[in-house]
Design a protein around this motif. Structure first.
Motif, short mmCIF file in Angstrom:
data_model
loop_
_atom_site.label_atom_id
_atom_site.label_comp_id
_atom_site.label_asym_id
_atom_site.label_seq_id
_atom_site.Cartn_x
_atom_site.Cartn_y
_atom_site.Cartn_z
N ASP A 198 0.80 -1.22 0.00
CA ASP A 198 0.00 0.00 0.00
C ASP A 198 0.84 1.27 0.00
O ASP A 198 1.95 1.32 0.56
CB ASP A 198 -0.90 0.03 1.24
N THR A 221 -2.47 10.35 -5.96
CA THR A 221 -3.18 9.63 -6.99
C THR A 221 -2.34 8.44 -7.45
O THR A 221 -1.11 8.43 -7.29
CB THR A 221 -3.48 10.50 -8.22
N VAL A 222 -3.01 7.43 -7.99
CA VAL A 222 -2.34 6.28 -8.61
C VAL A 222 -2.83 6.17 -10.04
O VAL A 222 -4.04 6.02 -10.27
CB VAL A 222 -2.62 4.97 -7.83
N GLU A 248 -5.72 8.29 -10.75
CA GLU A 248 -6.94 8.06 -9.97
C GLU A 248 -6.77 8.61 -8.55
O GLU A 248 -5.84 8.21 -7.84
CB GLU A 248 -7.23 6.56 -9.88
N ARG A 272 -6.75 8.94 -4.76
CA ARG A 272 -6.79 7.95 -3.68
C ARG A 272 -6.89 8.63 -2.30
O ARG A 272 -7.68 8.22 -1.45
CB ARG A 272 -5.54 7.07 -3.72
N GLN A 273 -6.03 9.63 -2.07
CA GLN A 273 -5.99 10.29 -0.76
C GLN A 273 -6.05 11.80 -0.94
O GLN A 273 -5.44 12.36 -1.86
CB GLN A 273 -4.70 9.92 -0.01
N GLY A 300 -7.84 6.37 2.62
CA GLY A 300 -7.63 6.24 1.19
C GLY A 300 -6.42 5.41 0.82
O GLY A 300 -6.08 5.30 -0.36
N GLY A 358 -4.22 2.36 -0.28
CA GLY A 358 -4.63 1.29 -1.17
C GLY A 358 -3.44 0.64 -1.83
O GLY A 358 -2.31 1.15 -1.78
N ASP A 401 2.60 0.78 -11.90
CA ASP A 401 1.80 1.93 -11.46
C ASP A 401 2.68 3.17 -11.28
O ASP A 401 3.88 3.07 -11.04
CB ASP A 401 1.10 1.62 -10.13
N CYS A 408 2.12 12.45 -5.68
CA CYS A 408 1.78 12.93 -4.34
C CYS A 408 2.27 14.36 -4.19
O CYS A 408 3.40 14.69 -4.58
CB CYS A 408 2.41 12.03 -3.29
#
Length: 293
Positions: A139, A214-215, A218, A220-221, A258, A260, A266, A270
């Motif tokens: 994660d 984002t990942v 997308e 995420r946090q 968030g 993940g 990937d 950040c």
């Protein structure tokens, strides 16, 4: 001032999208011999380095920031202190998702305290994250990294920020499993720091910084550092009540909800407002020989 390590351990100042080479400022650092100091030399002598930088900047060689290979802004942290479940919604999230903490009871930070990560896990954003245990969930965790600039023990909350040299974006990676946090979070490359060190005088209020992760684009946090259960001053007070904090020590302040999994291939982006943004590629770790000479 934004200070970065880049390419072959050169020192740079970042302004907008321009990188100024001020490596010669490192000449003010004292020469050391065994036994080596327990501090990061640049952070321990940051004031002298900054004075040298100011003299060098008017004639410093400039280049575009794009293309520079950014390393961790702290080369030799003595220890990495981390704050688990320091955002209330992440605590709720961890309790709701059994696979986050391997079906173990998740306690509040005031009950479980802090933990240490291996310094060998530190990399810069351009070095990327190498996943060692692909059979596990690995994660991402976005965290503000606080770099200690002045040594202290039993530091009070009121004095805590005077011990801070600056801030960086932190990406705390973790392999899920039944073992202690310090083991699962100390995998090589599992502490990403960057893209540079923003000196403390540049951040007016570290307790009010918006940030996101984002990942592959997308979201995420997304949170603000004011959402911490224990703020930066309290974390420094807490940590220094157990051990001396030294220049170059890094405090990871916790992550919001968030978190993940990520997989090889990937890309993690950040950013912390006023601090900076990192882009980190995830890959599978290459097999290593059993014995390295």
């Amino acid at each position: 001032m934004k200070l970065c390590r880049y390419d072959d351990d050169r020192l740079g100042v970042v302004r907008e999208q321009t990188l100024y080479d001020v490596t010669a400022a490192l000449d003010v650092l004292p020469q050391v011999r065994y036994p080596l100091p327990r501090v990061d030399p640049l952070i321990a002598h940051l004031a002298q380095v900054r004075e040298a930088i100011e003299r060098l900047l008017p004639t410093a060689k400039a280049r575009p920031l794009a293309g520079a290979r950014l390393l961790s802004p702290v080369a030799n942290p003595g220890k990495i202190v981390a704050a688990p479940v320091n955002y209330a919604r992440h605590l709720d999230e961890a309790r709701a998702q059994a696979d986050i903490h391997h079906h173990q009871q998740v306690k509040e930070i005031r009950q479980i305290g802090l933990f240490l990560k291996a310094t060998s896990s530190v990399v810069g954003p351009h070095e990327g994250v190498a996943l060692q245990h692909l059979d596990r969930r690995n994660d991402h965790e976005a965290e503000l990294a606080v770099v200690i600039g002045k040594a202290g023990r039993n530091i009070t909350r009121a004095q805590a920020l005077s011990h801070v040299a600056g801030y960086a974006v932190g990406l705390d990676m973790t392999a899920r499993g039944p073992e202690e946090r310090s083991l699962r979070k100390s995998v090589d490359s599992f502490t990403v720091l960057g893209p540079w060190l923003v000196t403390a005088d540049e951040i007016a209020d570290p307790s009010n910084i918006d940030f996101w992760l984002t990942v592959n684009g997308e979201p995420r946090q997304s949170a603000n550092t004011r959402d911490m259960v224990l703020d930066i001053g309290t974390l420094i007070e807490f940590a220094s009540s157990f051990y001396t904090l030294h220049p170059g020590d890094v405090l990871l302040t916790g992550t919001p909800e968030g978190v993940g999994p990520v997989l090889p291939g990937d890309r993690i982006d950040c950013a912390f407002d006023g601090v900076g943004q990192i882009s980190v590629q995830v890959r599978a770790a290459q097999p290593q020989p059993e014995c390295v000479a």
